[in-house]
Design an enzyme around this catalytic site. Structure first.
Site, PDB file in Angstrom:
ATOM      1  N   LYS A  61       3.363  11.479 -11.453  1.00 19.92           N
ATOM      2  CA  LYS A  61       2.894  10.968 -12.170  1.00 19.92           C
ATOM      3  C   LYS A  61       3.524   9.202 -12.807  1.00 19.92           C
ATOM      4  O   LYS A  61       4.505   9.660 -13.018  1.00 19.92           O
ATOM      5  CB  LYS A  61       2.900  11.424 -13.466  1.00 19.92           C
ATOM      6  CG  LYS A  61       1.288  12.528 -13.258  1.00 19.92           C
ATOM      7  CD  LYS A  61       1.315  12.668 -15.027  1.00 19.92           C
ATOM      8  CE  LYS A  61       0.041  14.490 -14.383  1.00 19.92           C
ATOM      9  NZ  LYS A  61       0.010  15.296 -16.197  1.00 19.92           N
ATOM     10  N   LYS A  73       9.187  22.826 -14.448  1.00 19.22           N
ATOM     11  CA  LYS A  73       8.016  22.192 -13.751  1.00 19.22           C
ATOM     12  C   LYS A  73       7.614  21.545 -12.276  1.00 19.22           C
ATOM     13  O   LYS A  73       7.003  21.146 -11.760  1.00 19.22           O
ATOM     14  CB  LYS A  73       8.834  20.418 -14.221  1.00 19.22           C
ATOM     15  CG  LYS A  73       7.301  19.301 -13.939  1.00 19.22           C
ATOM     16  CD  LYS A  73       7.281  18.423 -14.531  1.00 19.22           C
ATOM     17  CE  LYS A  73       6.468  16.871 -14.263  1.00 19.22           C
ATOM     18  NZ  LYS A  73       6.153  16.081 -15.466  1.00 19.22           N
ATOM     19  N   ARG A  81      -1.030  22.490 -15.047  1.00 17.50           N
ATOM     20  CA  ARG A  81      -0.045  21.418 -14.533  1.00 17.50           C
ATOM     21  C   ARG A  81      -0.233  21.041 -16.491  1.00 17.50           C
ATOM     22  O   ARG A  81       0.465  20.353 -17.195  1.00 17.50           O
ATOM     23  CB  ARG A  81      -0.155  19.704 -13.977  1.00 17.50           C
ATOM     24  CG  ARG A  81       0.823  18.655 -14.205  1.00 17.50           C
ATOM     25  CD  ARG A  81       0.895  18.324 -12.622  1.00 17.50           C
ATOM     26  NE  ARG A  81       1.638  17.235 -13.496  1.00 17.50           N
ATOM     27  CZ  ARG A  81       2.432  16.473 -12.467  1.00 17.50           C
ATOM     28  NH1 ARG A  81       2.289  16.081 -11.357  1.00 17.50           N
ATOM     29  NH2 ARG A  81       3.426  15.535 -12.646  1.00 17.50           N
ATOM     30  N   HIS A  89       8.481   9.620 -28.993  1.00 16.79           N
ATOM     31  CA  HIS A  89       7.379  11.035 -27.981  1.00 16.79           C
ATOM     32  C   HIS A  89       8.643  12.223 -28.399  1.00 16.79           C
ATOM     33  O   HIS A  89       7.252  13.337 -28.542  1.00 16.79           O
ATOM     34  CB  HIS A  89       7.259  10.075 -26.724  1.00 16.79           C
ATOM     35  CG  HIS A  89       6.635  11.421 -26.000  1.00 16.79           C
ATOM     36  ND1 HIS A  89       5.053  11.520 -26.384  1.00 16.79           N
ATOM     37  CD2 HIS A  89       7.186  12.384 -25.075  1.00 16.79           C
ATOM     38  CE1 HIS A  89       4.896  12.811 -25.597  1.00 16.79           C
ATOM     39  NE2 HIS A  89       5.841  13.045 -24.067  1.00 16.79           N
ATOM     40  N   GLU A 123      11.166  18.432 -24.713  1.00 19.26           N
ATOM     41  CA  GLU A 123      10.583  18.339 -23.627  1.00 19.26           C
ATOM     42  C   GLU A 123      11.381  20.230 -23.055  1.00 19.26           C
ATOM     43  O   GLU A 123      10.746  20.653 -21.837  1.00 19.26           O
ATOM     44  CB  GLU A 123      10.649  17.811 -22.609  1.00 19.26           C
ATOM     45  CG  GLU A 123       9.832  16.258 -23.369  1.00 19.26           C
ATOM     46  CD  GLU A 123       8.464  16.032 -23.507  1.00 19.26           C
ATOM     47  OE1 GLU A 123       7.390  17.515 -23.122  1.00 19.26           O
ATOM     48  OE2 GLU A 123       8.095  15.592 -23.579  1.00 19.26           O
ATOM     49  N   ARG A 180       0.855  -1.315   0.372  1.00 19.34           N
ATOM     50  CA  ARG A 180      -0.057  -0.190  -0.082  1.00 19.34           C
ATOM     51  C   ARG A 180       0.648   1.845  -0.028  1.00 19.34           C
ATOM     52  O   ARG A 180       0.376   2.172   0.446  1.00 19.34           O
ATOM     53  CB  ARG A 180      -0.955   0.632   1.491  1.00 19.34           C
ATOM     54  CG  ARG A 180      -1.939  -1.080   1.022  1.00 19.34           C
ATOM     55  CD  ARG A 180      -3.145  -0.559   1.707  1.00 19.34           C
ATOM     56  NE  ARG A 180      -4.236  -1.638   1.728  1.00 19.34           N
ATOM     57  CZ  ARG A 180      -4.164  -2.713   2.644  1.00 19.34           C
ATOM     58  NH1 ARG A 180      -2.935  -3.185   3.401  1.00 19.34           N
ATOM     59  NH2 ARG A 180      -5.465  -3.760   2.573  1.00 19.34           N
ATOM     60  N   HIS A 209       1.297  18.521 -26.547  1.00 19.55           N
ATOM     61  CA  HIS A 209       1.153  17.045 -27.027  1.00 19.55           C
ATOM     62  C   HIS A 209      -0.447  16.238 -27.374  1.00 19.55           C
ATOM     63  O   HIS A 209      -0.156  14.966 -28.235  1.00 19.55           O
ATOM     64  CB  HIS A 209       1.526  16.279 -25.003  1.00 19.55           C
ATOM     65  CG  HIS A 209       2.177  16.655 -24.724  1.00 19.55           C
ATOM     66  ND1 HIS A 209       3.239  17.606 -24.773  1.00 19.55           N
ATOM     67  CD2 HIS A 209       2.999  15.807 -23.911  1.00 19.55           C
ATOM     68  CE1 HIS A 209       4.400  17.273 -24.021  1.00 19.55           C
ATOM     69  NE2 HIS A 209       4.441  16.080 -24.167  1.00 19.55           N
TER      70      HIS A 209
HETATM   71  P1  NAD Z   1      12.987   5.098 -21.944  1.00 14.79           P
HETATM   72  O1  NAD Z   1      12.470   4.627 -20.363  1.00 14.79           O
HETATM   73  O2  NAD Z   1      12.518   3.893 -22.600  1.00 14.79           O
HETATM   74  O3  NAD Z   1      14.531   5.230 -22.727  1.00 14.79           O
HETATM   75  C1  NAD Z   1      14.925   5.241 -23.923  1.00 14.79           C
HETATM   76  C2  NAD Z   1      15.602   4.021 -24.149  1.00 14.79           C
HETATM   77  O4  NAD Z   1      16.579   4.507 -23.849  1.00 14.79           O
HETATM   78  C3  NAD Z   1      15.592   2.706 -23.807  1.00 14.79           C
HETATM   79  O5  NAD Z   1      16.328   1.615 -24.525  1.00 14.79           O
HETATM   80  C4  NAD Z   1      16.612   3.471 -22.546  1.00 14.79           C
HETATM   81  O6  NAD Z   1      16.815   1.517 -22.247  1.00 14.79           O
HETATM   82  C5  NAD Z   1      17.590   4.055 -22.444  1.00 14.79           C
HETATM   83  N1  NAD Z   1      18.635   4.711 -22.375  1.00 14.79           N
HETATM   84  C6  NAD Z   1      17.990   5.029 -20.554  1.00 14.79           C
HETATM   85  N2  NAD Z   1      19.465   6.068 -20.334  1.00 14.79           N
HETATM   86  C7  NAD Z   1      20.115   5.719 -21.455  1.00 14.79           C
HETATM   87  C8  NAD Z   1      21.374   6.214 -20.605  1.00 14.79           C
HETATM   88  N3  NAD Z   1      22.262   6.864 -20.122  1.00 14.79           N
HETATM   89  N4  NAD Z   1      22.606   5.221 -21.400  1.00 14.79           N
HETATM   90  C9  NAD Z   1      22.272   4.080 -22.851  1.00 14.79           C
HETATM   91  N5  NAD Z   1      20.840   4.765 -23.055  1.00 14.79           N
HETATM   92  C10 NAD Z   1      19.829   4.786 -21.962  1.00 14.79           C
HETATM   93  O7  NAD Z   1      12.206   6.096 -22.432  1.00 14.79           O
HETATM   94  P2  NAD Z   1      12.263   7.440 -22.309  1.00 14.79           P
HETATM   95  O8  NAD Z   1      12.229   8.412 -23.436  1.00 14.79           O
HETATM   96  O9  NAD Z   1      13.636   7.901 -21.122  1.00 14.79           O
HETATM   97  O10 NAD Z   1      10.480   7.975 -21.278  1.00 14.79           O
HETATM   98  C11 NAD Z   1       9.655   7.830 -22.322  1.00 14.79           C
HETATM   99  C12 NAD Z   1       8.173   7.350 -21.085  1.00 14.79           C
HETATM  100  O11 NAD Z   1       7.581   7.995 -20.220  1.00 14.79           O
HETATM  101  C13 NAD Z   1       7.108   7.198 -21.675  1.00 14.79           C
HETATM  102  O12 NAD Z   1       6.700   6.226 -21.445  1.00 14.79           O
HETATM  103  C14 NAD Z   1       6.301   8.265 -21.271  1.00 14.79           C
HETATM  104  O13 NAD Z   1       4.958   7.718 -21.604  1.00 14.79           O
HETATM  105  C15 NAD Z   1       7.253   8.421 -19.890  1.00 14.79           C
HETATM  106  N6  NAD Z   1       6.481   9.406 -19.511  1.00 14.79           N
HETATM  107  C16 NAD Z   1       6.709   9.923 -18.095  1.00 14.79           C
HETATM  108  C17 NAD Z   1       6.235  11.251 -17.580  1.00 14.79           C
HETATM  109  C18 NAD Z   1       5.246  11.486 -16.235  1.00 14.79           C
HETATM  110  O14 NAD Z   1       5.490  12.518 -15.739  1.00 14.79           O
HETATM  111  N7  NAD Z   1       5.871  10.821 -15.170  1.00 14.79           N
HETATM  112  C19 NAD Z   1       6.509  13.126 -18.557  1.00 14.79           C
HETATM  113  C20 NAD Z   1       6.929  12.124 -20.098  1.00 14.79           C
HETATM  114  C21 NAD Z   1       6.652  11.289 -20.080  1.00 14.79           C
HETATM  115  N1  GLY Z   2       4.340  15.394 -18.329  1.00 10.44           N
HETATM  116  C1  GLY Z   2       2.680  15.714 -18.133  1.00 10.44           C
HETATM  117  C2  GLY Z   2       2.459  15.723 -16.818  1.00 10.44           C
HETATM  118  O1  GLY Z   2       4.006  15.908 -15.860  1.00 10.44           O
HETATM  119  O2  GLY Z   2       2.366  16.127 -15.990  1.00 10.44           O
END
Ligand code: NAD
Ligand code: GLY
Length: 377
Positions: A151, A235, A250, A275, A193, A129, A257
């Protein structure tokens, strides 16, 4: 590098009262992670969760840092890629933690990009939990966006990020040095971003990026650090004002997007468009829409497009080779956006650079016009 050098980092706070936390940014933070995170931990044991791309590159450094601080740790390595943000992987992770007898005073550490951060944050929200977790983001996107703000979640077969929880981390440790191993395409995608924060409410930052953006991508340490720090500050400020996206502040983070999600959905998340690349095109379209509706000058849309193109990001629909876009299909995807309310799509528009605002009454014909123009360009 001297010990002093390694200790050097900037820090800022996400002001959320008892859920508030620090973000530490700098080269070499990973090597100090154990000592830096120890005061933020409820106990002495952590479970590090990472992916199989990041593990061979950065896990050992983190484990050494944890050992150096006298912390107990165990590592769990998942497959890299968006498919890891699934019910199946969540179950596997939670069962693995329970199998290792996780206790309430233990914490999770998410070492990776946004995929690992979102999944681990959600696992932390639900296991026993709720336990604490720390974000150690390793992509530019994760350092400037997903690791901050709480998030967390996974994807459903009905769409991305439809299952999750707000669960704030206890700390974010962003080592800008780990970005050296990241593919340039991923770096650029994350940069979209960074630029977004300038366009939302930091016009001076956008102007600074117009001069220094290429250095952020190329890895100039001080420039990269300033870009990450300023993005996190932007942010953190918005999250502190509207933690659960209930007042509208927010939602400004969704600049570009609504278009981006439609482009990604149309591509089927097959990797042809990352993305951040979709967000870059989406921000250009949001700027075009702002011009079409009379809120922004043509010159502003030109600055957005020129800057993103200058750092190597796509800025138009023609950037996806071989893809035949359909305006009705894109509009249909947009009408299914999570942010649709009473059938109305919420757009983030710009009253010039740094003047983002929300609008729920955009004439659908204006959206159709700019998409049709974008197809012809
Ligand atoms: P990811 O986590 O898939 O990383 C991209 C690639 O880079 C992967 O293959 C990973 O293994 C590799 N990688 C990571 N760090 C590395 C490093 N230092 N050196 C070499 N390779 C490395 O993708 P991302 O772009 O980091 O994140 C995308 C995700 O984030 C999506 O699922 C999206 O929905 C989410 N997201 C969440 C929020 C939020 O507020 N929670 C905001 C934006 C995006
Ligand atoms: N990436 C959008 C948010 O964190 O609200």
């Amino acid at each position: 590098m001297s010990d002093e050098g390694l200790l050097e980092h900037d820090s800022l706070r996400v002001e959320l009262g008892e859920r508030g936390y620090d973000i530490l940014v700098g080269e070499g933070v990973l090597a100090r992670a154990g000592r830096l995170m120890a005061p933020a931990l409820p106990g002495r044991r952590v479970f590090v969760v990472t992916d199989d791309t990041v593990a061979p590159l950065h896990l050992e450094a983190l484990e050494c840092a944890l050992a150096d601080a006298g912390l107990q740790y165990e590592a769990l390595v998942l497959s890299s890629g968006e498919q890891t943000k699934s019910f199946a992987q969540l179950e596997k992770l939670v069962e693995a933690l329970l199998g290792r007898r996780i206790e309430r005073r233990d914490a999770l550490v998410a070492l990776g990009g946004g995929v690992i951060g979102d999944l681990v944050g959600f696992a932390a929200a639900v296991v026993l939990r709720g336990v604490d977790y720390i974000q150690v983001p390793t992509t530019l996107l994760a350092q400037v966006d997903s690791s901050v703000g709480g998030k967390t979640g996974i994807n459903s077969r009905h769409g991305k990020n439809l299952v999750g929880a707000f669960h704030q981390p206890r700390q974010v440790l962003a080592d800008t040095g780990v970005l050296d191993t990241l593919a340039k395409r991923e770096l650029r995608a994350g940069y979209a971003e960074v630029a977004k924060y300038g366009l939302i409410d930091r016009p001076d930052f956008f102007a600074w990026l117009e001069t220094h953006g290429a250095d952020v991508i190329d890895g100039r340490p001080e420039t990269r650090r300033k870009a990450v720090l300023t993005s996190c500050a932007a942010k953190a400020d918005i999250v502190a004002r509207d933690e659960r996206e209930s007042t509208g502040a927010r939602a400004l983070l969704n600049l570009g997007h609504t278009f981006a999600h439609a482009l990604e959905a149309e591509c089927g998340y097959d990797g042809t468009l990352l993305h951040g690349e979709a967000v870059a095109i989406g921000m250009c379209l949001a700027a075009d829409l702002s011009v079409e509706l009379g809120y922004a000058a043509l010159e502003d849309a030109g600055r957005v497009r020129n800057h993103l193109a200058a750092v190597g990001l796509p800025t138009g629909l023609s950037a996806v080779p071989g893809r035949i876009w359909s305006v009705p299909r894109l509009l249909d995807h947009m009408s299914r956006d999570k942010k649709v309310q009473d059938g109305r799509i919420t757009f983030v528009l710009m009253q010039g650079i740094g003047g983002a605002f929300l609008s729920r009454d955009v004439d659908p014909r204006a959206v159709e016009t700019i998409l049709t123009d974008a197809l012809a360009a």
